[in-house]
Structure formats: C-alpha cells, structure tokens
Scaffold this active site. Sequence first.
Site, PDB file in Angstrom:
ATOM      1  CG  ASP A   1      -3.279   9.132   5.813  1.00 32.45           C
ATOM      2  OD1 ASP A   1      -3.608   8.082   6.174  1.00 32.45           O
ATOM      3  OD2 ASP A   1      -2.273   9.501   5.334  1.00 32.45           O
TER       4      ASP A   1
ATOM      5  CG  ASP B   1       3.619   3.730   2.288  1.00 34.08           C
ATOM      6  OD1 ASP B   1       2.521   4.495   1.852  1.00 34.08           O
ATOM      7  OD2 ASP B   1       4.375   4.057   2.887  1.00 34.08           O
TER       8      ASP B   1
ATOM      9  CG  HIS C   1      -0.398   6.311   2.320  1.00 36.74           C
ATOM     10  ND1 HIS C   1      -0.043   5.287   3.303  1.00 36.74           N
ATOM     11  CD2 HIS C   1      -1.205   7.222   3.459  1.00 36.74           C
ATOM     12  CE1 HIS C   1      -0.361   5.491   4.684  1.00 36.74           C
ATOM     13  NE2 HIS C   1      -0.871   6.671   4.805  1.00 36.74           N
TER      14      HIS C   1
ATOM     15  CD  GLU D   1       1.756   9.212   4.407  1.00 34.56           C
ATOM     16  OE1 GLU D   1       1.452  10.353   5.046  1.00 34.56           O
ATOM     17  OE2 GLU D   1       1.827   8.310   5.073  1.00 34.56           O
ATOM     18  CD  GLU D   2       2.651   5.820   7.169  1.00 32.32           C
ATOM     19  OE1 GLU D   2       3.152   6.821   7.708  1.00 32.32           O
ATOM     20  OE2 GLU D   2       1.134   5.542   7.280  1.00 32.32           O
TER      21      GLU D   2
ATOM     22  CG  ASP E   1      -1.818   5.251   8.700  1.00 34.66           C
ATOM     23  OD1 ASP E   1      -1.936   6.086   7.661  1.00 34.66           O
ATOM     24  OD2 ASP E   1      -0.900   5.875   9.568  1.00 34.66           O
TER      25      ASP E   1
ATOM     26  CG  HIS F   1       2.598   5.377  12.598  1.00 30.48           C
ATOM     27  ND1 HIS F   1       3.256   6.511  12.421  1.00 30.48           N
ATOM     28  CD2 HIS F   1       1.847   5.029  11.613  1.00 30.48           C
ATOM     29  CE1 HIS F   1       2.692   7.066  11.158  1.00 30.48           C
ATOM     30  NE2 HIS F   1       1.925   6.365  10.661  1.00 30.48           N
TER      31      HIS F   1
END
Length: 478
Positions: A163, A72, A70, A139-140, A109, A452
Amino acid sequence: MKPEKVFEFFKQINAVPRPSKKEEKMMAYLKEVAEKYNLDYKEDDAGNVLISVPASPGCENKPGVILQGHMDMVCEKEKSLDFDFDTQPIQTYVEGDWMKAKGTTLGADDGIGVAMALALAIDPDVKHGPMECLFTKDEESGMTGAFGLKPGFLKGKYLINLDSEDEGEFFIGCAGGENTNASFVYDTLPLENGYIPISVEIDNLSGGHSGDEINKKRANAIKLLSRFLYLTWSKYDAKLITISGGKLHNAIPRFAEAVIAVPFEKKEQLRVDFNVFAAQVEDEYHVQEKNMRFSMTSYHDEAKDYIQPDVAWRLVSCLQSLHNGILEMNQDIDGLVETSSNLAAVKQEGQEIKVLVSQRSSSESGLDNISNTIAAAFKLAGANVVFSDRYPGWKPNPNTTILNVSVEAYKELFGKSPVVRAIHAGLECGLFSTKYPDVEMISFGPTLRDVHSPKERLLIPTVEMTWDLLVKVVEKLS
C-alpha cells in the site's frame, strides 16, 4: 501492459464497487477468486478476508509470508461528474506511461496492491513458503479492519504491505493519527428585507492525500473560504446561510462553498473584494494550484433563514484560527513530516454544523499536542468536541531480515539501492505491530500520484518493477 495477470486482476477489481464501509461486493469477489483457484479462505468478525496459499513443494517448513492490502478505495470525483461509486465501475484509460480514471479516483490505492497479491497467489512458477493474502476492510475511513484483527488470525513471520506509492522506496515506519470532530449547534433567523443571498465557491484545487502530500504546499479550500469570510464579515454585516466543503478525513479539501447574505447596496463592492482576494490567492499558490476556480454568483434558490450571528461568527473565527498543514518536522529523518493537521470537512446537518479535522504524528505526545491544540480552538469557539479513530504509528526498525532481503533483492534487480524511510501517512502496519509484535514488516509499491483525488494516476512501468521485486523477495525468504 505487464504483468498481464496483475493488470487483469486490477481490471476486475475496478469493476467492483468498493467504497469504504461498503466492501461487501469486494469481499464476495475475493472469495470467488479463492474458490476458482481452489484456495482456502476465511473471514473474521471485522470483515477481513484471508486467502491461504500452500507452500511450494519442498518449502513447507519455510517461514510464512503475508501479502497485505486493503479492499476499499477513496471515492472522490469531479464536482460536475454524475457518477455513483456504489454501483458503477471505475472507467480507466492510459495516457503515455500513466493509467488514469475518467473524472474519479483511480482505485489503485489499494486496488493495485490487491491485484499483485492475487496474481502471486495463483502463480505456479513462483517458489514460496506458506503464504497468506490478507485483505483488510475500511482502511481509508477508520482502519476498522486492522483494528478488529485478532491475534492468531495470521500465522506468517514476514508481512509485505502493498500500500505504498513510490517505487524504489521502502517504508519501515509511519505516523499515527486521530480525528477531531466538532459541532456548532445553532438557531436560525429569517432573512431581513434588503439583503441579497450570494453564493461563494472555491473549487478545482489539487487536493490529494492529507498525509503523504501535506508537505507539498497545496491549498485547502475550506481554509481559503474561511479566510475570505473572516476578512469581509464585519465590513459587510454578512449573514451566513449555508457552508460546506471537503469530504474525507484523509483528503486535502478541493472545494468549499458558502451562501452569505449582504445588504443589496454592498453586493458590488463585495464582488470587487472577492476578485482582489482571488488574485492574491492565485499569486500565493501560482506553482501548486494553477487550475483553482473562484466563483461568486447571486443565489437564485428561495431565500433561506440564516444562522444566528454569534454562532456564525464563532465558526468563521475558529476556522480562520485552526492550524492546517505541517506543525513539526522530524528531528532524526531529514524531510519527514513529524506532525500535521488537515482541516478536512465542514457540513450542515439539521441545526448543526459539523467540522472534521484530521491530525497525524510520528510521536504519541506530538499527536496529543496537535489534537489538543485543535480541540482548544473549537472549545474556545463554543463547539462540542469529540476525538475518534485514533490509530498507532509504526516505529521504524532498520535491522530486520525482511528489510535486508528486500534491499538485496532490489540491488540485484535494478543495480542500485532503494531509499529506506518512514512515511507521514498512516499505514495499517502500525496496528499490525501491536497485535503481532514478532512479525517483521515492510511496505513497498508502484508509483502513484495525487491519490485521494480525481487526478490519481498509476505509473505503469513501475508495476512490473514492483512485481519483479515482490517475486524475488518472496523467493528469497523461502
């Protein structure tokens, strides 16, 4: 650092701002790469970019392989850092075997997965059948790219999702999820004479991924703040002026703060209680939260109106009562979280307090149950409730060609067997499986930690291991 071409692409990617829902620059970058290497590409209505790579000579009739990541990244930073994710590149550095970022999320990520796909796409030495590199949008924060992917856009038979965050582990299943959005509407009242506004802050917690790290007993800053407010509310006849905390649905909140007002003569006793509370919490989380900070200071800005007392009390009571963390463990797979909930964010907008809670479960009925449990608490507290961004899980299938080939390749490379399991985090494979039920899928990647959060880091040696595995699996499938 090896492979050089993977890290060179990752360096380029981290120079491109790519917050969720703002991937335009990343989309342009991917198209530039395709044009530079004379590869065909296309974009769908959802903003997904697909780069097509012709088969190696003699492999034209082999089954197609899809490499997927992904575009983003989660944009989290240290509270004191002046950084604009919309315009500034990620500043990386190396410490031992780890790559890190200076005060922000690293973007591995899933920037490192995108880099691997691009590196493989331009590598003339890798033998492969028809290959597609799918880069999904957003995606996030909602998986809108995967949701918008239509049947017929892809042609491959096998899909490798890049991922995942644990080298040596193959994922063949994931949890589904849903967000619960609640809002408390309120009026304000002028602060009476004799009350002093006090700022209460809890920050510098570990945070992390609300799916993959929900089982690591990390503290939730919003839960800690609401816990203190609940303990002291009636005792001090407190007034709530502001409250905020957290940011993203898929991140465990690292900070929370509130401004409350108490009678002037009670402020010192409030400080004593807060110090006692802080010591108790530090003892409870002495293993996982060694660096948490508790702060109580006089609020020097102009005194504000406070939130009407009945709404404030219902909010505080609701935040205290909401389930946060693991609800159920999986009965079939040891150590796999079945169902969980993350109290993700609280913010004020106008005359409204908005609360975001994210639920996950490997079971559809389990997801319904935890979502309804959270919603019931909100409704009892008088909040308006809306569900959003529901996505399906990915049911494990241990009998696929791509899994067998990947396990065989891993054994040949490293002389040991990989771990095959499902993950509690959400992967786009759940949505892909509903749109392309005949495509066999697997997910693997290098080792990442504390994603994150600003502590996100990439274990450099595992990048080369994952690259070697990816090449071998693609060649075996051809």
